[in-house]
Design a protein around this motif. Structure first.
Motif, short mmCIF file in Angstrom:
data_model
loop_
_atom_site.label_atom_id
_atom_site.label_comp_id
_atom_site.label_asym_id
_atom_site.label_seq_id
_atom_site.Cartn_x
_atom_site.Cartn_y
_atom_site.Cartn_z
N VAL A 116 0.76 -1.30 0.00
CA VAL A 116 -0.12 0.05 -0.02
C VAL A 116 0.85 1.14 0.04
O VAL A 116 2.10 1.13 0.27
N ILE A 117 0.19 2.35 -0.19
CA ILE A 117 0.82 3.53 -0.11
C ILE A 117 0.66 4.11 1.38
O ILE A 117 -0.57 4.27 1.72
N HIS A 118 1.65 4.41 2.03
CA HIS A 118 1.75 5.12 3.44
C HIS A 118 2.74 6.06 3.69
O HIS A 118 3.77 6.10 2.80
N GLY A 119 2.60 6.74 4.81
CA GLY A 119 3.54 7.79 5.20
C GLY A 119 4.83 7.14 5.90
O GLY A 119 4.38 5.82 6.57
N ALA A 120 5.91 7.32 6.08
CA ALA A 120 6.94 6.92 7.06
C ALA A 120 8.19 7.86 7.37
O ALA A 120 8.27 8.78 6.56
N GLU A 121 8.33 7.67 8.50
CA GLU A 121 9.32 8.69 9.27
C GLU A 121 10.77 8.58 8.41
O GLU A 121 11.62 9.40 8.54
N TYR A 122 11.04 7.29 7.78
CA TYR A 122 12.16 7.26 7.19
C TYR A 122 12.28 7.67 5.78
O TYR A 122 13.34 7.68 5.33
N VAL A 123 11.16 8.17 5.47
CA VAL A 123 11.12 8.71 4.08
C VAL A 123 11.43 10.39 4.31
O VAL A 123 10.49 11.09 4.34
N ASP A 124 12.65 10.59 4.63
CA ASP A 124 12.91 11.99 4.87
C ASP A 124 14.30 12.41 4.64
O ASP A 124 15.22 11.67 5.00
N GLU A 125 14.63 13.69 4.54
CA GLU A 125 15.89 14.19 3.96
C GLU A 125 17.11 13.91 5.07
O GLU A 125 18.10 13.60 4.73
N SER A 126 16.49 13.85 6.39
CA SER A 126 17.53 13.56 7.43
C SER A 126 18.28 12.34 7.14
O SER A 126 19.23 11.85 7.70
N PHE A 127 17.54 11.58 6.78
CA PHE A 127 18.06 9.98 6.54
C PHE A 127 18.91 9.78 5.43
O PHE A 127 20.04 9.27 5.49
N ILE A 128 18.86 10.91 4.42
CA ILE A 128 19.55 11.21 3.33
C ILE A 128 20.93 11.45 3.70
O ILE A 128 22.16 11.10 3.19
N HIS A 129 20.90 12.43 4.44
CA HIS A 129 21.99 13.18 5.12
C HIS A 129 22.96 12.36 5.98
O HIS A 129 24.15 12.29 5.88
N SER A 130 22.24 11.52 6.71
CA SER A 130 23.13 10.66 7.54
C SER A 130 23.53 9.16 6.91
O SER A 130 24.44 8.92 7.17
N GLN A 131 22.70 8.96 5.76
CA GLN A 131 23.41 7.45 5.30
C GLN A 131 23.44 7.41 3.69
O GLN A 131 23.90 6.40 3.07
N GLY A 132 22.96 8.58 3.05
CA GLY A 132 23.09 8.48 1.81
C GLY A 132 21.72 8.19 0.87
O GLY A 132 22.07 8.25 -0.36
N TYR A 133 20.96 7.46 1.70
CA TYR A 133 19.82 6.87 0.93
C TYR A 133 18.52 6.90 2.12
O TYR A 133 18.84 7.32 3.13
N LEU A 134 17.56 6.82 1.38
CA LEU A 134 16.14 6.65 2.37
C LEU A 134 16.16 5.45 3.36
O LEU A 134 16.81 4.47 2.64
#
Length: 267
Positions: free
Chosen positions: A195-213
């Motif tokens: 399904v389509i849902h929201g998630a906290e890990y879909v955030d630019e902060s994750f990209i900045h910390s590990q390079g990907y979502l």
């Protein structure tokens, strides 16, 4: 006086004859310059002959030219992803598989998750409504989604065409059900709870910390701040296409490889 009057009549009929001879050329030039018109009388250029889908299916010219007019390429959407999306959309529309043909959503998995790869397009008003991040399944890859599956508990994303269904409140909050339209490719979507849902890990902060979502269990998860608005736009019978230049999918998709012919089934 008689000679003068005769000369005037001769000149009139000579001019008329020359005008009649040039009439076909005048109309031919006028027709070529006009192009295609929508209901608001705005001009859309004719699709180029070398477009990869021109000879494969009758996709309206104005829909094909959305790619250029909305500058989707500069936003990162692959031309191949857009062309395949519009081809499949036209097939699904022709066979009555979508009830809302004003909206199409495209997820371009040829892009890394660190880029905004969801595009929600209003086909009726020629607008890009949303362009944002979307996660893929944890077993499909890290930065890029490279492996895909229709198998339950695979935790992989599934490619292909979907019809959006209704909404519900579940473990991930406000969510949107998806109906996979391609047998053997994504038709286990309901069984897998994709399904389509929201998630906290879909955030630019994750990209900045590990390079990907962060990654999901196979769902196309969206940013928390946008998922409700996006779901409300695309719910109830619109087309969603999840793309990858995966040769196994491209060669086996019954929608993309549907033979020409009116209302011919692809399932």
């Amino acid at each position: 006086m008689k000679r003068f009057a005769f000369k005037k009549v001769y000149l009139f009929f000579s001019s008329l004859f020359i005008f009649i001879l040039h009439m076909p050329f005048v109309f031919a030039k006028t027709k070529t310059a006009v192009g295609f018109f929508d209901n608001n009388a705005s001009v859309h250029p004719i699709v180029a002959k070398d477009s990869p889908l021109v000879n494969n299916i009758n996709v309206p010219a104005e829909e094909m030219n959305l790619y250029d007019s909305l500058r989707l390429g500069s936003l990162g959407l692959a031309r191949q992803a857009f062309d395949y999306a519009m081809k499949g959309f036209s097939v699904m529309k022709a066979v009555g598989e979508i009830s809302n043909d004003h909206i199409i959503s495209i997820i371009d998995f040829s892009k890394p998750s660190s880029e905004k790869r969801l595009f929600v397009i209003d086909l009726a008003n020629y607008k890009l409504l949303f362009n944002t991040y979307v996660a893929h399944g944890m077993q499909s890859g890290k930065e890029f989604a490279k492996q895909f599956s229709n198998r339950p508990e695979s935790n992989k994303s599934s490619l292909g065409f979907y019809e959006t269904q209704g909404t519900y409140i579940g473990g991930n909050g406000y969510s949107l059900k998806l109906n996979g339209m391609e047998k053997g490719i994504n038709d286990n979507a309901n069984r897998r709870a994709i399904v389509i849902h929201g998630a906290e890990y879909v955030d630019e902060s994750f990209i900045h910390s590990q390079g990907y979502l962060g990654r999901s269990w196979g769902c196309p998860a969206l940013p928390q701040r946008l998922h409700k608005a996006i779901i409300d736009v695309i719910k109830n019978g619109t087309c969603l296409f999840i793309f990858s230049p995966d040769q196994n999918y491209l060669s086996h998709s019954r929608i993309l490889n549907r033979p020409q012919g009116p209302m011919m089934a692809y399932k």
